[in-house]
Design a protein around this motif. Structure first.
Motif, PDB file in Angstrom:
ATOM      1  N   VAL A 144      55.140 -59.155  87.027  1.00 36.30           N
ATOM      2  CA  VAL A 144      55.164 -58.317  87.732  1.00 36.30           C
ATOM      3  C   VAL A 144      53.932 -57.695  88.521  1.00 36.30           C
ATOM      4  O   VAL A 144      52.940 -57.873  87.823  1.00 36.30           O
ATOM      5  N   ASP A 145      53.920 -57.550  89.718  1.00 36.84           N
ATOM      6  CA  ASP A 145      52.704 -57.048  90.414  1.00 36.84           C
ATOM      7  C   ASP A 145      51.512 -57.842  90.524  1.00 36.84           C
ATOM      8  O   ASP A 145      50.291 -57.355  90.104  1.00 36.84           O
ATOM      9  N   GLY A 146      51.628 -59.106  90.538  1.00 37.75           N
ATOM     10  CA  GLY A 146      50.380 -60.067  90.050  1.00 37.75           C
ATOM     11  C   GLY A 146      49.906 -60.038  88.680  1.00 37.75           C
ATOM     12  O   GLY A 146      48.612 -60.260  88.771  1.00 37.75           O
ATOM     13  N   GLU A 147      50.734 -59.935  87.786  1.00 39.25           N
ATOM     14  CA  GLU A 147      50.200 -60.031  86.381  1.00 39.25           C
ATOM     15  C   GLU A 147      51.420 -60.522  85.582  1.00 39.25           C
ATOM     16  O   GLU A 147      52.574 -60.638  85.890  1.00 39.25           O
ATOM     17  N   LEU A 148      50.670 -61.305  84.388  1.00 39.88           N
ATOM     18  CA  LEU A 148      51.848 -61.801  83.526  1.00 39.88           C
ATOM     19  C   LEU A 148      51.574 -61.207  82.393  1.00 39.88           C
ATOM     20  O   LEU A 148      50.550 -60.959  81.678  1.00 39.88           O
ATOM     21  N   LEU A 149      52.555 -60.722  81.812  1.00 35.28           N
ATOM     22  CA  LEU A 149      52.627 -60.080  80.366  1.00 35.28           C
ATOM     23  C   LEU A 149      53.420 -60.656  79.299  1.00 35.28           C
ATOM     24  O   LEU A 149      54.527 -61.203  79.669  1.00 35.28           O
ATOM     25  N   ILE A 150      52.628 -60.812  78.054  1.00 42.22           N
ATOM     26  CA  ILE A 150      53.575 -61.568  76.997  1.00 42.22           C
ATOM     27  C   ILE A 150      53.115 -60.953  75.745  1.00 42.22           C
ATOM     28  O   ILE A 150      52.102 -60.481  75.428  1.00 42.22           O
ATOM     29  N   GLU A 151      54.053 -60.332  74.954  1.00 39.67           N
ATOM     30  CA  GLU A 151      53.896 -59.435  73.943  1.00 39.67           C
ATOM     31  C   GLU A 151      53.022 -58.163  74.096  1.00 39.67           C
ATOM     32  O   GLU A 151      51.989 -57.930  73.461  1.00 39.67           O
ATOM     33  N   ASP A 152      53.239 -57.747  75.249  1.00 42.20           N
ATOM     34  CA  ASP A 152      52.280 -56.380  75.699  1.00 42.20           C
ATOM     35  C   ASP A 152      51.117 -56.833  76.110  1.00 42.20           C
ATOM     36  O   ASP A 152      50.367 -56.125  76.084  1.00 42.20           O
ATOM     37  N   GLN A 153      50.525 -58.150  76.092  1.00 37.50           N
ATOM     38  CA  GLN A 153      49.188 -58.599  76.449  1.00 37.50           C
ATOM     39  C   GLN A 153      49.037 -58.921  77.999  1.00 37.50           C
ATOM     40  O   GLN A 153      50.096 -59.539  78.271  1.00 37.50           O
ATOM     41  N   GLN A 154      48.099 -58.332  78.282  1.00 37.56           N
ATOM     42  CA  GLN A 154      47.760 -59.020  79.872  1.00 37.56           C
ATOM     43  C   GLN A 154      47.193 -60.300  79.646  1.00 37.56           C
ATOM     44  O   GLN A 154      46.067 -60.546  79.575  1.00 37.56           O
TER      45      GLN A 154
ATOM     46  N   SER B 256      55.655 -68.573  71.488  1.00 37.26           N
ATOM     47  CA  SER B 256      56.355 -69.466  72.211  1.00 37.26           C
ATOM     48  C   SER B 256      57.893 -69.040  72.639  1.00 37.26           C
ATOM     49  O   SER B 256      58.317 -69.233  73.760  1.00 37.26           O
ATOM     50  N   GLY B 257      58.510 -68.236  72.019  1.00 33.25           N
ATOM     51  CA  GLY B 257      59.783 -67.691  72.297  1.00 33.25           C
ATOM     52  C   GLY B 257      59.585 -66.393  72.901  1.00 33.25           C
ATOM     53  O   GLY B 257      60.633 -65.885  73.150  1.00 33.25           O
ATOM     54  N   SER B 258      58.455 -65.630  73.138  1.00 27.62           N
ATOM     55  CA  SER B 258      58.183 -64.394  73.533  1.00 27.62           C
ATOM     56  C   SER B 258      58.432 -64.145  74.985  1.00 27.62           C
ATOM     57  O   SER B 258      58.549 -65.302  75.827  1.00 27.62           O
ATOM     58  N   THR B 259      59.397 -62.953  75.442  1.00 26.36           N
ATOM     59  CA  THR B 259      59.436 -62.816  76.805  1.00 26.36           C
ATOM     60  C   THR B 259      58.394 -62.780  77.849  1.00 26.36           C
ATOM     61  O   THR B 259      57.267 -62.143  77.284  1.00 26.36           O
ATOM     62  N   ALA B 260      58.251 -63.514  78.804  1.00 24.62           N
ATOM     63  CA  ALA B 260      57.218 -63.376  79.844  1.00 24.62           C
ATOM     64  C   ALA B 260      57.557 -62.698  80.996  1.00 24.62           C
ATOM     65  O   ALA B 260      58.679 -62.844  81.496  1.00 24.62           O
ATOM     66  N   THR B 261      56.931 -61.733  81.335  1.00 24.69           N
ATOM     67  CA  THR B 261      57.141 -60.788  82.354  1.00 24.69           C
ATOM     68  C   THR B 261      56.176 -60.847  83.631  1.00 24.69           C
ATOM     69  O   THR B 261      54.827 -60.660  83.175  1.00 24.69           O
TER      70      THR B 261
END
Length: 290
Positions: free
Chosen positions: A95-105, A88-93
């Motif tokens: 970029v380029d039409g993609e959502l990454l959380i905890e290095d997961q696609q 719940s508190g992880s960074t959401a990135t």
């Protein structure tokens, strides 16, 4: 005729009581051995013979189909383990039409055709819709484009929930509620809906192991919650992870909670070569009815 003179069963009857079912093809052999002869103990041995042979034939057909279709998969990439942090508190990135959380696609924009069709299915009644998981906001936008009475979105990750609130603010004419938290926490606080849409991502290795590797489909654990929050005749749809049909186990689990379901394909999907969670050019869309 005395008991000692009773005739032995004909060979056909012995076949019905076989301890194994075997299929030997050019490229694969399948053998199912019964350690207990009373396993699948139907009233008549012919019945056991028929259903067990049918089950093995279905397995052989599935293997044949996979042999034909697997070369068409994109190469894909290996998924990294989910860190045992607080999702719940992880960074959401983004970029380029993609959502990454905890290095997961978590989501990629190749899903646009899939999300569009799922949104059309869940919003067909133009009523109250519950959506689990915001992601890139693809399905949320398509649901709003369909025109619904209200739209409740449950999102676990705080940064993604902020993005969802900013997105909702651009649609002041719509009745949109963002409920921050897990679906396990939030659903019991919610009312009834005409449509439920599920596209959540496993947030730990234990969830990945259960929901992705062990369950019949990634949304299976949510089936009873979806049914509980649907009005009679309401519709449930979800990300299936099924390429071109539903397994019998998947179908049985649906019919435990829903009166009927339909299946269609969204074809022409183009996941990139480095996609970690899907490799095929199609996926099933389910319309399950309460």
């Amino acid at each position: 005729m005395t008991n000692s003179q009773q005739p032995t069963p004909p060979p056909a009857d012995k076949a019905y009581l076989a301890r194994s079912v075997q299929r030997k093809l050019r490229d694969v052999s399948v053998s199912v051995d019964f350690e207990r002869l009373s396993y699948i103990d139907a009233p008549r041995p012919e019945q056991r013979h028929w259903v067990t042979n049918r089950a093995v034939d279905e397995l052989v057909e599935q293997l044949r189909h996979l042999d034909v279709t697997a070369p068409g998969y994109v190469g894909g990439a290996s998924r990294r383990e989910i860190d045992p942090g607080q999702w719940s508190g992880s960074t959401a990135t983004y970029v380029d039409g993609e959502l990454l959380i905890e290095d997961q696609q978590v989501m990629q924009d190749w899903e646009i055709p899939l999300m569009r069709r799922m949104a059309e299915v869940v919003a067909a009644g133009h009523g109250d819709v519950l959506e689990i998981g915001f992601g890139l906001g693809l399905s949320a936008g398509f649901i709003e484009d369909c025109g619904v009475n209200s739209h409740t979105i449950v999102e676990l990750n705080a940064e993604v929930a902020d993005v969802a609130r900013a997105w909702a603010a651009t649609r002041p004419e719509s009745d949109i509620v963002i409920a921050e938290g897990s679906w396990q926490e939030q659903t019991h606080r919610l009312g009834l809906f005409d449509g439920v849409f599920w596209d959540a991502f496993p947030t730990s290795e234990s969830e990945f192991d259960q929901y992705v590797l062990r369950d019949s489909t990634v949304a299976e654990a949510f089936f009873p919650f979806a049914a509980a929050h649907l009005r009679p005749g309401g519709v449930f749809t979800y990300y299936t992870n099924e390429r071109d049909s539903l397994s019998r186990r998947h179908q049985r689990n649906l019919l435990r909670y829903f009166s009927s379901f339909g299946v269609e394909l969204v074809s022409g999907l183009r996941p990139p070569d480095d996609c970690e969670y899907w490799w095929a050019d199609s996926m099933c869309v389910v319309r399950a009815v309460k």
